[in-house]
Design a protein around this motif. Structure first.
Motif, mmCIF file in Angstrom:
data_model
loop_
_atom_site.group_PDB
_atom_site.id
_atom_site.type_symbol
_atom_site.label_atom_id
_atom_site.label_comp_id
_atom_site.label_asym_id
_atom_site.label_seq_id
_atom_site.Cartn_x
_atom_site.Cartn_y
_atom_site.Cartn_z
ATOM 1 N N ALA A 1 76.377 50.586 33.888
ATOM 2 C CA ALA A 1 75.869 50.237 32.562
ATOM 3 C C ALA A 1 75.585 48.737 32.461
ATOM 4 O O ALA A 1 74.603 48.321 31.846
ATOM 5 C CB ALA A 1 76.870 50.665 31.486
ATOM 6 N N LEU A 2 76.429 47.939 33.095
ATOM 7 C CA LEU A 2 76.241 46.482 33.028
ATOM 8 C C LEU A 2 75.052 46.030 33.863
ATOM 9 O O LEU A 2 74.336 45.113 33.495
ATOM 10 C CB LEU A 2 77.498 45.763 33.539
ATOM 11 N N GLY A 3 74.838 46.670 35.004
ATOM 12 C CA GLY A 3 73.804 46.204 35.932
ATOM 13 C C GLY A 3 74.349 45.088 36.805
ATOM 14 O O GLY A 3 75.579 44.923 36.925
ATOM 15 N N ASP A 4 73.449 44.299 37.394
ATOM 16 C CA ASP A 4 73.864 43.260 38.347
ATOM 17 C C ASP A 4 74.833 42.274 37.692
ATOM 18 O O ASP A 4 74.464 41.543 36.786
ATOM 19 C CB ASP A 4 72.640 42.474 38.837
ATOM 20 N N ILE A 5 76.077 42.250 38.205
ATOM 21 C CA ILE A 5 77.091 41.350 37.631
ATOM 22 C C ILE A 5 76.983 39.982 38.306
ATOM 23 O O ILE A 5 76.944 39.890 39.529
ATOM 24 C CB ILE A 5 78.504 41.957 37.781
ATOM 25 N N VAL A 6 76.894 38.934 37.489
ATOM 26 C CA VAL A 6 76.664 37.592 38.039
ATOM 27 C C VAL A 6 77.781 36.603 37.719
ATOM 28 O O VAL A 6 77.804 35.505 38.262
ATOM 29 C CB VAL A 6 75.316 37.007 37.554
ATOM 30 N N TYR A 7 78.705 36.985 36.866
ATOM 31 C CA TYR A 7 79.753 36.035 36.502
ATOM 32 C C TYR A 7 80.926 36.767 35.844
ATOM 33 O O TYR A 7 80.719 37.683 35.062
ATOM 34 C CB TYR A 7 79.190 34.995 35.528
ATOM 35 N N VAL A 8 82.130 36.337 36.212
ATOM 36 C CA VAL A 8 83.330 36.911 35.592
ATOM 37 C C VAL A 8 84.219 35.762 35.121
ATOM 38 O O VAL A 8 84.478 34.833 35.879
ATOM 39 C CB VAL A 8 84.104 37.796 36.603
ATOM 40 N N GLU A 9 84.623 35.836 33.865
ATOM 41 C CA GLU A 9 85.528 34.806 33.322
ATOM 42 C C GLU A 9 86.882 35.468 33.085
ATOM 43 O O GLU A 9 86.962 36.432 32.320
ATOM 44 C CB GLU A 9 84.953 34.290 32.003
ATOM 45 N N LEU A 10 87.916 34.961 33.748
ATOM 46 C CA LEU A 10 89.234 35.600 33.679
ATOM 47 C C LEU A 10 90.247 34.684 32.992
ATOM 48 O O LEU A 10 90.060 33.472 32.940
ATOM 49 C CB LEU A 10 89.703 35.943 35.101
ATOM 50 N N PRO A 11 91.322 35.264 32.479
ATOM 51 C CA PRO A 11 92.333 34.448 31.786
ATOM 52 C C PRO A 11 93.206 33.690 32.782
ATOM 53 O O PRO A 11 93.056 33.835 33.990
ATOM 54 C CB PRO A 11 93.152 35.489 31.038
ATOM 55 N N GLU A 12 94.123 32.896 32.266
ATOM 56 C CA GLU A 12 95.100 32.191 33.105
ATOM 57 C C GLU A 12 96.313 33.088 33.297
ATOM 58 O O GLU A 12 96.670 33.860 32.396
ATOM 59 C CB GLU A 12 95.587 30.915 32.388
ATOM 60 N N VAL A 13 96.953 32.956 34.448
ATOM 61 C CA VAL A 13 98.228 33.639 34.660
ATOM 62 C C VAL A 13 99.217 33.134 33.598
ATOM 63 O O VAL A 13 99.266 31.935 33.337
ATOM 64 C CB VAL A 13 98.760 33.374 36.091
ATOM 65 N N GLY A 14 99.937 34.066 32.986
ATOM 66 C CA GLY A 14 100.911 33.680 31.965
ATOM 67 C C GLY A 14 100.427 33.949 30.553
ATOM 68 O O GLY A 14 101.227 34.037 29.626
ATOM 69 N N GLU A 15 99.110 34.092 30.379
ATOM 70 C CA GLU A 15 98.609 34.399 29.032
ATOM 71 C C GLU A 15 99.037 35.811 28.630
ATOM 72 O O GLU A 15 99.130 36.697 29.486
ATOM 73 C CB GLU A 15 97.073 34.296 28.985
ATOM 74 N N VAL B 1 85.559 37.955 30.236
ATOM 75 C CA VAL B 1 84.151 38.275 30.024
ATOM 76 C C VAL B 1 83.513 38.665 31.357
ATOM 77 O O VAL B 1 83.758 38.016 32.374
ATOM 78 C CB VAL B 1 83.391 37.064 29.437
ATOM 79 N N ILE B 2 82.734 39.720 31.330
ATOM 80 C CA ILE B 2 81.940 40.087 32.501
ATOM 81 C C ILE B 2 80.472 39.899 32.117
ATOM 82 O O ILE B 2 80.021 40.449 31.117
ATOM 83 C CB ILE B 2 82.180 41.557 32.910
ATOM 84 N N GLU B 3 79.759 39.087 32.898
ATOM 85 C CA GLU B 3 78.351 38.852 32.577
ATOM 86 C C GLU B 3 77.452 39.486 33.621
ATOM 87 O O GLU B 3 77.626 39.276 34.811
ATOM 88 C CB GLU B 3 78.068 37.341 32.510
ATOM 89 N N SER B 4 76.492 40.258 33.128
ATOM 90 C CA SER B 4 75.454 40.770 34.006
ATOM 91 C C SER B 4 74.246 39.859 33.853
ATOM 92 O O SER B 4 74.277 38.896 33.085
ATOM 93 C CB SER B 4 75.115 42.203 33.635
ATOM 94 N N VAL B 5 73.166 40.160 34.589
ATOM 95 C CA VAL B 5 71.967 39.330 34.474
ATOM 96 C C VAL B 5 71.597 39.170 33.004
ATOM 97 O O VAL B 5 71.313 38.076 32.535
ATOM 98 C CB VAL B 5 70.777 39.962 35.241
ATOM 99 N N LYS B 6 71.615 40.299 32.281
ATOM 100 C CA LYS B 6 71.100 40.292 30.915
ATOM 101 C C LYS B 6 72.066 39.790 29.861
ATOM 102 O O LYS B 6 71.655 39.179 28.896
ATOM 103 C CB LYS B 6 70.679 41.715 30.508
ATOM 104 N N ALA B 7 73.360 40.130 29.979
ATOM 105 C CA ALA B 7 74.228 39.905 28.825
ATOM 106 C C ALA B 7 75.688 39.713 29.215
ATOM 107 O O ALA B 7 76.106 40.055 30.317
ATOM 108 C CB ALA B 7 74.113 41.082 27.872
ATOM 109 N N ALA B 8 76.452 39.188 28.266
ATOM 110 C CA ALA B 8 77.893 39.012 28.452
ATOM 111 C C ALA B 8 78.631 40.131 27.729
ATOM 112 O O ALA B 8 78.287 40.480 26.609
ATOM 113 C CB ALA B 8 78.316 37.662 27.888
ATOM 114 N N SER B 9 79.634 40.719 28.372
ATOM 115 C CA SER B 9 80.439 41.765 27.735
ATOM 116 C C SER B 9 81.903 41.383 27.810
ATOM 117 O O SER B 9 82.382 40.957 28.857
ATOM 118 C CB SER B 9 80.265 43.097 28.471
ATOM 119 N N ASP B 10 82.609 41.539 26.700
ATOM 120 C CA ASP B 10 84.038 41.238 26.699
ATOM 121 C C ASP B 10 84.794 42.274 27.523
ATOM 122 O O ASP B 10 84.411 43.440 27.568
ATOM 123 C CB ASP B 10 84.577 41.264 25.263
ATOM 124 N N ALA B 11 85.861 41.808 28.155
ATOM 125 C CA ALA B 11 86.781 42.727 28.834
ATOM 126 C C ALA B 11 88.036 42.819 27.965
ATOM 127 O O ALA B 11 88.585 41.791 27.564
ATOM 128 C CB ALA B 11 87.120 42.187 30.218
#
Lengths: 371, 128
Positions: free
Chosen positions: B35-49, B59-69
Motif C-alpha cells: 500500500a505504501l509503495g517504494d519506501i524511501v525513509y524511516v524515522e524511528l524513536p529513541e531507545v527508552g521512549e 514515520v514511514i515515508e514512501s516516494v509519495k507520502a509520509a505515514s505514521d507508525a
C-alpha cells in the motif's frame, strides 16, 4: 469513490493492475502492478512510459480575433507562433497571481487549442468566457470528448513511428501535427510533455483511445515501454523543475516568482491581463522566488513544510521528494529573495525536526529533449 | 495476495508483532508495504521512549507520502532497527524480516486485543 469520473482508459488501467485513486475528480492510477513509482520513473528516463492524461482540459478558440484574444489572456507572446507550433504560458489575474498554466496549440491565426489542467477546467473556462467579451471569437470546451495519452522517454519516437506513416522526425520540439493516423485512429500529436524527456502527447477520441494505447503497448514491448501512473508523473516533472499548478504556481504565486520569467513577455506590445502588476513586480524586484534545496540531514521535505533561516520563517516547500534519478533528497521552495543565493544554508521544518538544507540549482536532473 | 505469516499478531494499522519473552518486535506487513509503495525513509524513536497503544512512535515515508507508525502495545522502546536508516527499501523486499522497533511490554494482556493470522487475513480481504 462516488461521483468520480472515469477516463475512457479506465478498464485498461484495471487490466494493467493500476492502483486507482481519486485525482481532481477522476479515477486514475498512481502506479501499476509489477513496478512501483521508481521503476516507472526509471522506464521513462531510460526507455518509455505511457500516461493517461485524458483528465486534462481542452478548449477550442476560433474566430477572426482568436490571436488577439489569446494574446490578451496570456503573458507569453503568441503572435510569434508559426502554424502548428505549441507554446507554454499561463493565465494571470490582474494582480499577477496565476489562474493556471497551459499549452497553446496554433493551427492558424483563427484557430487555436488551449490545453489546461484538469483541476482547473471549470475555473479556466469561466475565466476565458468572462474575458472574451468584446472579442470576435467562438469558444468551446471540448474536454469531455477528448482523450489524451502522453508517450514519454528516449524510445518514444521509435515506438510511435511503428504505428504511423507520418515522419515523426519532421515534428520538432513544441510543434504539433493534426490528423495523424496512428494505427487507424485519427490523432493530434505534439512533441511536448511533462517529464523532461523526448516524447509525444497524443490526442484522440474517447472511442479510439483504448486501441491506440494497446497498439502502443504492443509496439513498445521490445523497447521497454511501461504504463506509468500519476506518481512518477510528479517525480519526473519535479526533477526537471517543471511547475505544477497548486504547488509552484497558484493564485498567490506569480509566474515571475515561480522562475518562469522567460515565458512572461513584459515588453510585448499588446496589453494582457496582469501586465501592470507583473511589470511592477519586476521593476521593484521580486520579494521571493523559487529555489532548489538539497537536504543535508535526515528526512523528506514535503509540500508546505516551512523553511527557516535561524528563527525566521523565510519560505515554504512547494514540492519535495527523494529524487529517483539522483537519489538525493531535494525540494523546490518559494523563499524570500535575500536567502536565495546558491549555497545559502537554511533549515526545513519536518514534523518536529529542523533539517539543514542548502540552496542549489533547481534543475535536479538535466532534460534530454530532442530539438 | 499479500503474504501473511502464521504465529504473529497483527493490528488494524497493518503492523505485525512478534513476541520474544517480554519483548515485542514490531514491523509493517506485506499488505502495508504494498500500500505504501517504494519506501524511501524511516524515522524511528529513541531507545527508552515510552508509548501507549496507538501512539505514533515513528514515520514511514514512501516516494509519495509520509505515514505514521503506531505502537500496537504500550511500553518502552528497547531496540530500534537502525539498519533501516540506510536501507529503508529493505522493508519492501522483506517486510516480515525488517522489524522497526522492539517494545518492552508493560501489559502483555494487550496482545489479546490484536488479531491472529487468520483474523488478519479476513481483515485484509474486507479492506481490499
Amino acid at each position: 469513490m462516488e461521483n468520480v469520473k472515469k477516463t475512457a482508459l479506465y478498464d485498461l488501467h484495471v487490466k494493467y493492475g493500476g492502483k486507482i485513486i481519486e485525482f481532481c475528480g477522476w479515477a486514475l492510477p498512481t502506479q501499476y502492478e509489477g513496478g512501483g513509482i521508481n521503476a516507472e520513473h526509471e522506464a521513462v528516463r531510460t526507455a518509455a512510459g505511457m500516461f493517461d492524461v485524458s483528465h486534462m482540459g481542452e478548449v477550442e478558440v476560433k474566430g477572426k480575433e482568436a490571436e488577439k484574444f489569446i494574446n490578451y489572456l496570456v503573458p507569453n507572446d503568441i503572435t510569434v507562433l508559426e502554424p502548428n507550433q505549441v507554446l507554454y504560458t499561463q493565465f494571470c489575474y490582474p494582480h499577477g497571481g496565476t489562474v493556471d498554466d497551459l499549452l497553446v496549440y496554433k493551427y492558424t491565426n483563427e484557430d487555436y487549442l488551449l490545453v489546461i489542467n484538469a483541476a482547473n477546467v471549470d475555473k479556466d473556462y469561466a475565466w476565458i468566457v468572462e474575458n472574451s467579451k468584446g472579442f470576435d471569437v467562438s469558444l468551446k470546451n471540448i474536454s469531455p470528448e477528448v482523450s489524451e495519452i502522453a508517450l514519454q522517454g528516449p524510445n518514444a519516437e521509435k515506438i510511435l513511428q511503428k504505428l504511423t506513416d507520418t515522419d515523426l522526425a519532421q515534428v520538432k520540439f513544441f510543434y504539433c501535427k493534426k490528423d495523424v493516423n496512428i494505427g487507424g485512429a485519427s490523432c493530434l500529436i505534439s512533441r511536448t510533455g511533462y517529464t523532461g524527456e523526448d516524447g509525444f502527447e497524443i490526442y484522440t477520441s474517447n472511442e479510439d483511445v483504448s486501441a491506440v494505447w494497446e497498439k502502443l503497448m504492443e509496439a513498445g514491448k521490445d523497447l521497454g515501454i511501461k504504463p506509468a501512473g500519476l506518481g512518477c508523473r510528479d517525480t519526473l516533472r519535479f526533477e526537471v523543475a517543471l511547475p505544477l499548478y497548486g504547488n509552484e504556481l497558484g493564485e498567490d504565486i506569480s509566474p515571475l516568482e515561480a522562475g518562469l520569467g522567460y515565458f512572461v513577455k513584459l515588453d510585448k506590445e499588446a496589453d494582457f491581463i496582469g501586465k501592470e502588476a507583473l511589470k511592477k513586480q519586476k521593476a521593484e524586484g521580486l520579494k521571493r522566488k523559487l529555489v532548489g534545496l538539497e537536504l543535508k540531514g535526515k528526512g523528506i521535505a514535503r509540500h508546505e513544510c516551512e523553511v527557516y533561516s535561524g528563527d525566521k520563517k523565510v519560505g515554504f516547500v512547494t514540492t519535495g521528494y527523494q529524487s529517483p534519478s539522483t537519489g538525493k533528497v531535494v525540494a523546490l521552495a518559494i523563499v524570500d529573495t535575500e536567502y536565495t543565493e546558491m549555497g545559502t544554508q537554511l533549515e526545513i521544518q519536518i514534523r518536529k525536526n529542523r533539517v539543514p538544507a542548502e540552496v542549489v540549482a533547481k534543475k535536479f536532473y538535466n532534460k534530454s529533449y530532442k530539438k | 495476495m499479500s503474504k501473511i505469516v502464521q504465529g504473529l499478531y497483527y493490528t488494524t494499522h497493518h503492523d505485525w508483532v512478534k513476541v520474544d519473552g517480554n519483548k515485542a518486535y514490531v514491523g509493517a506487513t506485506d499488505y502495508a508495504q504494498h500500500a505504501l509503495g517504494d519506501i524511501v525513509y524511516v524515522e524511528l524513536p529513541e531507545v527508552g521512549e515510552e508509548f501507549g497503544v496507538e501512539d505514533a512512535y515513528g514515520v514511514i515515508e514512501s516516494v509519495k507520502a509520509a505515514s505514521d507508525a503506531y505502537a500496537p502495545l504500550s511500553g518502552k522502546i528497547v531496540e530500534v532497527n537502525s539498519e533501516l536508516e540506510d536501507a529503508p527499501e529493505s522493508i519492501n523486499e522483506a517486510p516480515y524480516e525488517k522489524w522497526l522497533v522492539a517494545i518492552e511490554m508493560s501489559d502483555a494482556s494487550e496482545l489479546e486485543k490484536l488479531m491472529d493470522a487468520s483474523a488478519y487475513e479476513d481483515f485484509c480481504n474486507k479492506e481490499a
